[in-house]
Design an enzyme around this catalytic site. Structure first.
Site, short mmCIF file in Angstrom:
data_model
loop_
_atom_site.label_atom_id
_atom_site.label_comp_id
_atom_site.label_asym_id
_atom_site.label_seq_id
_atom_site.Cartn_x
_atom_site.Cartn_y
_atom_site.Cartn_z
N ILE A 93 0.85 -1.18 0.00
CA ILE A 93 0.00 0.00 0.00
C ILE A 93 0.89 1.24 0.00
O ILE A 93 1.94 1.27 0.65
CB ILE A 93 -0.97 0.03 1.20
CG1 ILE A 93 -0.24 0.24 2.53
CG2 ILE A 93 -1.80 -1.24 1.26
CD1 ILE A 93 -1.18 0.50 3.69
N SER A 94 0.50 2.23 -0.78
CA SER A 94 1.10 3.56 -0.72
C SER A 94 2.62 3.50 -0.87
O SER A 94 3.14 2.90 -1.81
CB SER A 94 0.68 4.22 0.60
OG SER A 94 0.97 5.59 0.61
N LEU A 95 3.34 4.12 0.04
CA LEU A 95 4.80 4.17 0.00
C LEU A 95 5.42 2.78 -0.04
O LEU A 95 6.53 2.60 -0.56
CB LEU A 95 5.30 4.95 1.22
CG LEU A 95 6.80 4.99 1.48
CD1 LEU A 95 7.54 5.68 0.33
CD2 LEU A 95 7.08 5.72 2.80
N GLU A 97 4.95 0.56 -1.97
CA GLU A 97 5.16 0.12 -3.34
C GLU A 97 6.64 0.22 -3.74
O GLU A 97 7.10 -0.52 -4.61
CB GLU A 97 4.30 0.94 -4.30
CG GLU A 97 2.81 0.86 -4.03
CD GLU A 97 2.08 -0.13 -4.92
OE1 GLU A 97 2.76 -0.93 -5.60
OE2 GLU A 97 0.85 -0.10 -4.93
N HIS A 196 -2.69 10.67 -0.68
CA HIS A 196 -3.93 10.15 -1.26
C HIS A 196 -5.02 11.22 -1.28
O HIS A 196 -6.21 10.90 -1.20
CB HIS A 196 -4.39 8.89 -0.52
CG HIS A 196 -3.31 7.86 -0.42
ND1 HIS A 196 -2.93 7.08 -1.48
CD2 HIS A 196 -2.49 7.53 0.62
CE1 HIS A 196 -1.93 6.29 -1.11
NE2 HIS A 196 -1.64 6.55 0.16
#
Length: 311
Positions: A93-95, A97, A196
């Protein structure tokens, strides 16, 4: 445990001294953390290692936490691989990645560090302070009225039992007051930008214009499930994909459903704070088990011992 899906979390999962216990007790983790810190210093000009070892709250400076979360997750994952835990897939999720890009084989560590350093600078220099806030209630009844408030906070993540808002500080203050008047609890996360949400849009163009590919990009070698896509990422990721990962809503429920549609799996949460372990359990994701490597309250070396001896 020999096979597991590795879970990579994002901003808000960090806590002071989050790398200290493993750094002191595990030589493999220590070596990998030192290695990634040297890489970040060479490609981005900044060492984050001292910040990961010292207990100096609040630990929320985006110039440190953005790099520090990546470094800690990369070192944790590599340490587990050294100990015989084989990642059969990654979910991020998010960072998270960025670490998933490296562990899946799509990006080199150096390329990820370079792109991440550019993103960190863009966020620090071009975005006003903002934040994220967890609302401890199902989103169905509350998300709509909250996002219609004058400051218009945005829903960053939906879960069955809670959701996360993102936006400016004024937007979150207004939302917290609205919730408090109606008897609903909320918790501000240790994040100083409204990931986000449109609050980080000013960083997009400066980031993309400076984050050119260095030719080391390839397709993932192991399955990479992205909560920005709500499914498996099979292409050759470029910096724009890693911008989308921190700007788009986190579609955790949909992604977990895709990953869990086949056989039941083992999961190991390599992020700090066990944030994804909580999400997996709270949303009843089908699995054999999900174990965190570290938590802000637990004994990290004991967690590691339990994880490595589970069957």
């Amino acid at each position: 445990m020999t096979d597991a899906v590795f879970l990579f979390s994002g901003q808000g999962s960090q806590y002071p001294a989050m790398a200290r216990d493993l750094f002191r007790s595990d030589e493999r983790f220590r070596a990998h953390l030192q290695h990634v810190d040297v890489c970040l210093r060479q490609v981005g000009g900044r060492s984050v290692l001292p910040h990961l070892l010292l207990a100096q709250p609040p630990f929320d400076d985006v110039a440190v936490t953005h790099l520090g979360i990546f470094a800690t997750q990369y070192a944790s994952a590599m340490m587990l691989i050294d100990r015989g835990v084989r990642p059969t897939a990654v979910l991020a999720i998010s960072l998270g990645e960025f670490a998933a890009a490296v562990l899946s084989g799509a990006w080199s560590l150096e390329h990820a560090g370079r792109v991440l350093a550019v993103q960190t600078r863009a966020l620090a220099e071009h975005c006003d302070p903002g934040g994220m806030m967890a609302v401890l209630a199902p989103p169905e009844a509350l998300a709509g009225p909250l996002t219609a408030l004058p400051q218009r906070p945005e829903v960053a993540l939906r879960s069955r039992r809670h959701f996360v808002l993102a936006g400016s500080r004024d937007a979150l203050d207004t939302a917290a007051a609205w919730l408090g008047e109606r008897g609903h609890a909320s918790v501000r996360m240790p994040v100083t930008r409204g990931f986000h949400s449109r609050q980080i849009d000013p960083a997009r163009e400066p980031f993309l214009s400076a984050a050119a590919s260095d030719g080391s990009v390839r397709g993932p070698r192991i399955p990479w499930f992205s909560c920005a896509l709500a499914g498996e990422r099979t292409d050759h990721p470029v910096p724009a994909d890693l911008w989308h990962a921190i700007r788009a809503p986190i579609r955790f429920l949909e992604t977990a459903a895709v990953l869990g549609a086949g056989e039941r799996r083992r999961y190991v949460d390599v992020g700090p704070g066990a944030a994804l372990t909580t999400l997996m359990r709270d949303n009843d994701v089908p699995m054999i088990e999900c174990r965190p490597l570290s938590t802000a309250q637990g004994d990290v070396t004991r967690q590691l011992s339990r994880l490595l001896t589970s069957s």
